[in-house]
Motif scaffolding. Sequence first.
Motif, short mmCIF file in Angstrom:
data_model
loop_
_atom_site.label_atom_id
_atom_site.label_comp_id
_atom_site.label_asym_id
_atom_site.label_seq_id
_atom_site.Cartn_x
_atom_site.Cartn_y
_atom_site.Cartn_z
N ARG A 44 0.84 -1.20 0.00
CA ARG A 44 0.00 0.00 0.00
C ARG A 44 0.87 1.26 0.00
O ARG A 44 0.64 2.20 -0.77
N ASP A 45 1.90 1.27 0.85
CA ASP A 45 2.77 2.44 0.94
C ASP A 45 3.59 2.64 -0.33
O ASP A 45 3.81 3.78 -0.76
N THR A 48 1.37 4.27 -2.90
CA THR A 48 1.26 5.71 -2.61
C THR A 48 2.50 6.46 -3.07
O THR A 48 2.40 7.52 -3.70
N GLN A 51 2.47 6.79 -6.80
CA GLN A 51 1.48 7.77 -7.22
C GLN A 51 1.97 9.20 -6.99
O GLN A 51 1.79 10.08 -7.85
N LEU A 94 -6.34 7.21 -4.76
CA LEU A 94 -5.54 7.68 -3.64
C LEU A 94 -6.50 8.29 -2.63
O LEU A 94 -7.18 9.28 -2.94
N VAL A 98 -4.94 10.38 2.71
CA VAL A 98 -3.54 10.06 2.43
C VAL A 98 -2.92 11.17 1.59
O VAL A 98 -1.80 11.61 1.86
N ALA A 99 -3.65 11.63 0.59
CA ALA A 99 -3.14 12.72 -0.26
C ALA A 99 -2.83 13.95 0.59
O ALA A 99 -1.80 14.60 0.40
#
Length: 114
Positions: A44-45, A48, A51, A94, A98-99
């Motif tokens: 998951r990280d 991110t 992205q 996303l 988190v963004a």
Amino acid sequence: MDETVELLYPSVEKLVKEIVAVNHAWKVACELFGQDSALSISSRDLKTCLQVRLLRSYAPEQVYLIEDKQSEGEPAYSLCLREIINNRQYAEHLPIRVAQDVLSPQELEQFKKA
């Protein structure tokens, strides 16, 4: 292209391909080992990070953030590609929280559709 340059400055196509692959791996890891497993969290990280790299390298000219009103669960952005890449219009989702954590307010504004 020189391999070092390609590693340091991957193309938008390469980043999208990696994001999709890592997103798939993350979902499989969650199914097999649970959401809190080390592999799930790492996947998951990494998604991110990829992205964020895509956005910082190519937004808003080739990719931009748009709030996904259809997203199930928590509110999320879609990373919308201006041109279809590998039959994809988006470089996955996303979560907005988190963004807001990983991007500055200025980046968030800059990366939204212009």
